[in-house]
Design a protein around this motif. Structure first.
Motif, short mmCIF file in Angstrom:
data_model
loop_
_atom_site.label_atom_id
_atom_site.label_comp_id
_atom_site.label_asym_id
_atom_site.label_seq_id
_atom_site.Cartn_x
_atom_site.Cartn_y
_atom_site.Cartn_z
N ASN A 2 -5.17 15.18 -1.25
CA ASN A 2 -5.46 16.29 -2.17
C ASN A 2 -5.06 17.63 -1.56
O ASN A 2 -5.84 18.59 -1.53
CB ASN A 2 -6.95 16.31 -2.54
N ASP A 3 -3.82 17.70 -1.10
CA ASP A 3 -3.23 18.91 -0.51
C ASP A 3 -3.92 19.35 0.77
O ASP A 3 -3.71 20.47 1.25
CB ASP A 3 -3.26 20.08 -1.52
N LYS A 4 -4.76 18.50 1.33
CA LYS A 4 -5.42 18.83 2.57
C LYS A 4 -4.97 17.86 3.67
O LYS A 4 -5.01 16.65 3.50
CB LYS A 4 -6.94 18.75 2.40
N PHE A 33 0.84 -1.20 0.00
CA PHE A 33 0.00 0.00 0.00
C PHE A 33 0.88 1.25 0.00
O PHE A 33 2.05 1.23 0.39
CB PHE A 33 -0.95 0.01 1.20
N LYS A 34 0.28 2.36 -0.41
CA LYS A 34 0.99 3.63 -0.46
C LYS A 34 1.06 4.27 0.93
O LYS A 34 0.06 4.33 1.64
CB LYS A 34 0.28 4.57 -1.43
N PHE A 35 2.26 4.74 1.30
CA PHE A 35 2.42 5.44 2.58
C PHE A 35 1.99 6.89 2.39
O PHE A 35 2.49 7.60 1.53
CB PHE A 35 3.89 5.42 3.02
N ASP A 36 1.03 7.34 3.23
CA ASP A 36 0.53 8.71 3.05
C ASP A 36 0.62 9.57 4.32
O ASP A 36 0.09 10.68 4.35
CB ASP A 36 -0.91 8.68 2.53
#
Length: 212
Positions: A173-175, A137-140
């Motif tokens: 989304n930049d938030k 999975f992508k680390f966010d």
């Protein structure tokens, strides 16, 4: 006749007294404790008392209360705080991907325990993606995690409760999205290692949530 009768009566009592006295002497000789036996009994009593005193001493020396008195609690708590803070803040947002996390996994296991390391790994990605693709999975999470670490009153240095109110962020989304969890550790301050751990995830500002 009366004088002869009294004389005979006195003789009987005298002989009877002699018999009683003789029986008393024989009883004293037969039943009196021998000096050697008394010495052995006293010796065993002294040995038992010494063993009891030594046992009490060992129990006292190894009791949690005594161990705590001879333990630098402030120093141990500071070291534990540093270890847990380093582990938590890296495990949540410190790695950019699986490769980086795996490269530090052995260190994280020592700092926060294997179980907590595995749990916090999954917090680095979006929940749905973690479930569907647990190994890639992508680390966010952002690298700005903070942890406020405190100790409950310590009664046993081998089982201290450590509470870490942890705040971490993701970006969508930049938030930025803010999350907060309570990480609770059963911690051995003497060995500087985690015995066990659990997480409570807060769902709102009132810090109500669910535990895992």
């Amino acid at each position: 006749m009366e004088e002869n009768f009294e004389s005979t009566n006195q003789k009987v009592w005298r002989y009877f007294s002699y018999v009683i006295a003789l029986i008393g002497i024989i009883s004293a000789v037969v039943f009196a404790p021998k000096t050697g036996a008394l010495t052995d009994v006293n010796k065993k009593i002294n040995q038992t008392e010494s063993q009891i005193a030594e046992t009490k001493k060992v129990i006292k020396e190894n009791s949690p209360a005594n161990e705590k008195r001879n333990f630098d609690l402030t120093k141990a708590e500071k070291k534990a705080q540093d270890n847990l803070y380093s582990g938590i803040t890296y495990a949540l947002g410190g790695a950019k991907n699986h490769e980086e996390f795996k490269a530090h996994e052995a260190i994280l296991n020592k700092l926060i325990g294997e179980d907590m390391t595995k749990k916090l790994l999954k917090y680095n990605g979006e929940r749905g993606e973690v479930v569907n693709n647990p190994d890639n999975f992508k680390f966010d999470l952002l690298n700005k995690t903070d942890a406020q670490i405190t100790f409950s009153p310590v009664n046993d240095i081998h089982h201290a409760q450590v509470n870490a109110v942890t705040t971490y962020y993701s970006k969508d989304n930049d938030k930025e999205k803010k999350f907060r969890s309570l990480l609770i550790f059963d911690y051995d301050l003497a060995k500087q290692k985690v015995n066990s751990s659990k997480i409570t995830n807060f769902d709102d500002a009132n810090l109500s949530g669910n535990q895992e």
